[in-house]
Design a protein around this motif. Sequence first.
Motif, mmCIF file in Angstrom:
data_model
loop_
_atom_site.group_PDB
_atom_site.id
_atom_site.type_symbol
_atom_site.label_atom_id
_atom_site.label_comp_id
_atom_site.label_asym_id
_atom_site.label_seq_id
_atom_site.Cartn_x
_atom_site.Cartn_y
_atom_site.Cartn_z
ATOM 1 N N LEU A 1 5.974 -51.625 79.616
ATOM 2 C CA LEU A 1 5.676 -53.031 79.908
ATOM 3 C C LEU A 1 5.402 -53.810 78.622
ATOM 4 N N ILE A 2 4.681 -53.188 77.689
ATOM 5 C CA ILE A 2 4.404 -53.848 76.409
ATOM 6 C C ILE A 2 5.699 -54.147 75.677
ATOM 7 N N ALA A 3 6.614 -53.177 75.672
ATOM 8 C CA ALA A 3 7.883 -53.363 74.973
ATOM 9 C C ALA A 3 8.729 -54.447 75.648
ATOM 10 N N VAL A 4 8.762 -54.424 76.964
ATOM 11 C CA VAL A 4 9.606 -55.385 77.693
ATOM 12 C C VAL A 4 9.121 -56.812 77.499
ATOM 13 N N THR A 5 7.801 -57.002 77.425
ATOM 14 C CA THR A 5 7.248 -58.358 77.303
ATOM 15 C C THR A 5 7.130 -58.837 75.867
ATOM 16 N N ASP A 6 7.479 -57.999 74.891
ATOM 17 C CA ASP A 6 7.360 -58.395 73.491
ATOM 18 C C ASP A 6 8.549 -59.265 73.075
ATOM 19 N N PRO A 7 8.318 -60.449 72.486
ATOM 20 C CA PRO A 7 9.432 -61.336 72.096
ATOM 21 C C PRO A 7 10.368 -60.709 71.070
ATOM 22 N N ASP A 8 9.833 -59.934 70.120
ATOM 23 C CA ASP A 8 10.687 -59.307 69.114
ATOM 24 C C ASP A 8 11.625 -58.286 69.743
ATOM 25 N N VAL A 9 11.119 -57.536 70.722
ATOM 26 C CA VAL A 9 11.976 -56.568 71.404
ATOM 27 C C VAL A 9 13.065 -57.288 72.198
ATOM 28 N N GLN A 10 12.700 -58.360 72.858
ATOM 29 C CA GLN A 10 13.688 -59.123 73.625
ATOM 30 C C GLN A 10 14.776 -59.692 72.714
ATOM 31 N N LYS A 11 14.369 -60.157 71.551
ATOM 32 C CA LYS A 11 15.347 -60.706 70.603
ATOM 33 C C LYS A 11 16.285 -59.616 70.087
ATOM 34 N N ALA A 12 15.722 -58.445 69.713
ATOM 35 C CA ALA A 12 16.545 -57.350 69.207
ATOM 36 C C ALA A 12 17.444 -56.770 70.292
ATOM 37 N N PRO B 1 21.715 -50.958 67.482
ATOM 38 C CA PRO B 1 20.685 -50.380 68.361
ATOM 39 C C PRO B 1 19.422 -49.967 67.619
ATOM 40 N N GLY B 2 19.552 -49.663 66.334
ATOM 41 C CA GLY B 2 18.368 -49.262 65.574
ATOM 42 C C GLY B 2 17.317 -50.348 65.506
ATOM 43 N N ASP B 3 17.741 -51.617 65.489
ATOM 44 C CA ASP B 3 16.775 -52.716 65.449
ATOM 45 C C ASP B 3 15.932 -52.748 66.722
ATOM 46 N N THR B 4 16.565 -52.507 67.851
ATOM 47 C CA THR B 4 15.826 -52.516 69.119
ATOM 48 C C THR B 4 14.834 -51.361 69.185
ATOM 49 N N ALA C 1 11.964 -52.143 66.944
ATOM 50 C CA ALA C 1 11.101 -53.186 67.521
ATOM 51 C C ALA C 1 10.222 -52.620 68.628
ATOM 52 N N VAL C 2 10.805 -51.741 69.452
ATOM 53 C CA VAL C 2 10.019 -51.109 70.515
ATOM 54 C C VAL C 2 8.903 -50.255 69.918
ATOM 55 N N TRP C 3 9.233 -49.472 68.919
ATOM 56 C CA TRP C 3 8.231 -48.619 68.281
ATOM 57 C C TRP C 3 7.114 -49.455 67.658
ATOM 58 N N ASN C 4 7.478 -50.493 66.943
ATOM 59 C CA ASN C 4 6.472 -51.346 66.301
ATOM 60 C C ASN C 4 5.568 -52.006 67.337
ATOM 61 N N SER C 5 6.171 -52.468 68.424
ATOM 62 C CA SER C 5 5.391 -53.158 69.457
ATOM 63 C C SER C 5 4.400 -52.215 70.127
ATOM 64 N N VAL C 6 4.883 -51.046 70.561
ATOM 65 C CA VAL C 6 4.035 -50.115 71.300
ATOM 66 C C VAL C 6 2.988 -49.481 70.381
#
Length: 421
Positions: A52-63, A71-74, A77-82
């Motif tokens: 849920l944290i990853a899905v709602t993060d704007p950076d993850v959505q952008k990547a 795909p590495g950017d996404t 971004a997921v790792w950084n967010s979580v």
Amino acid sequence: MTGTETAPGLAKQETPGEEPSRWNKAVRDIMGGSVVISILAVVLALIVGAILIAVTDPDVQKAAGYFFARPGDTIAAVWNSVSSAYVSMFQGAIYNFRRPSFEAGIRPLTETLTFATPLIVGGLGVGLAFRVGMFNIGGQGQILIAAACSAWVGFSFNLPPVLHLVVAVVAGIAGGAIWAGIVGLLKARTGAHEVIVTIMLNYIAFYLISYMLRTQGLLQAPGSNNPKAPAIHGNAVFPPLFGVQYNLTWAFVVVIAATFFVWWLINRSNLGFRFRAVGENPNAARVAGINVKNMYFYAMLIAGGLIGIAGASQALGVFPQGISSGVDAGIGFDAITVALLGRSKPWGIFIAGLLFGALKAGGYTIQAANDIPIDIVLVVQSLIVLFVAAPPLVRAIFRLPTPGSTPRRPGPIVTKEVEAK
């Protein structure tokens, strides 16, 4: 004859498999037991929370918009967010490594213990009722009444320091016990369902305390138009446990003592034995000579008294400047969650209260440091309850054995019987 063939009448017989050893049985019981289920329920909730944290993060959505190109950017971004969210939670609930000194860095842990204090003792009250086969949903009302009683003693009298605090706490315990005792009495004498009665008493307590806080001469501070009680006298306030720089008070020590008391009551006392007997099977307990009606009444009295400690800790420790109608802070309902996660066992409830205290303390840090809604933490709490309430689901996900079961034996190997030539 081939190696797989036997002489007539000498077909190979499959000997039954040996019974699993005691060690294997113990391992299966532990892996499928309530402790492992509770731990894995927390793990699953944190995993879903991470999603849920990853899905709602704007950076993850952008990547994610150019996932197939890079795909590495996404993934990054997921790792950084979580990771940043859960690191923030750790720093807000356990220890903050960014603080210059140990005294400052350990402050988050004291905040966790502060949040856990009323949750633990509230969970003990709910869990005790569960052990007797009753559903105490009235924690909110019992906390409100207990807080009002403690606050009234706290600002109405001027007693010596220790005596004033003790009398105020006893008043809170008595208030919670009386309010819950009404439920036990109605259950015992009229058969009224405790869920309905406790919910209705929650409403009565809330509006009664709200009225008293708006009425001069009752709980409202003199000369004030706000629905708020006067400040508690200094002699009746819980003193800080580790110094004024921390919010943790001696109420936490009272909660530890209450946990020991409930453990002794349930596991070592004659009354606790009768409580457990009624909770397991009230009809069998009645045949054995136990007065089931009295057990319902006594259990609710003690449960209300325990929850009354939570109300006293709120009034005398968290809101010494004066209580309001929101003094319960949702603890009455959170205590149900804590009791469920702790499997209604005293030390299980203690650990569950610490966990939820950490989630509360860390949740505010997540919101402040990562701009993540506090609702995500509430979702994680709800998911913990969901998984704890569904052990078969957790066992299916992790392929865990059911306690007491035996592993499936492979079917017998049947060999072909041929005639000798």
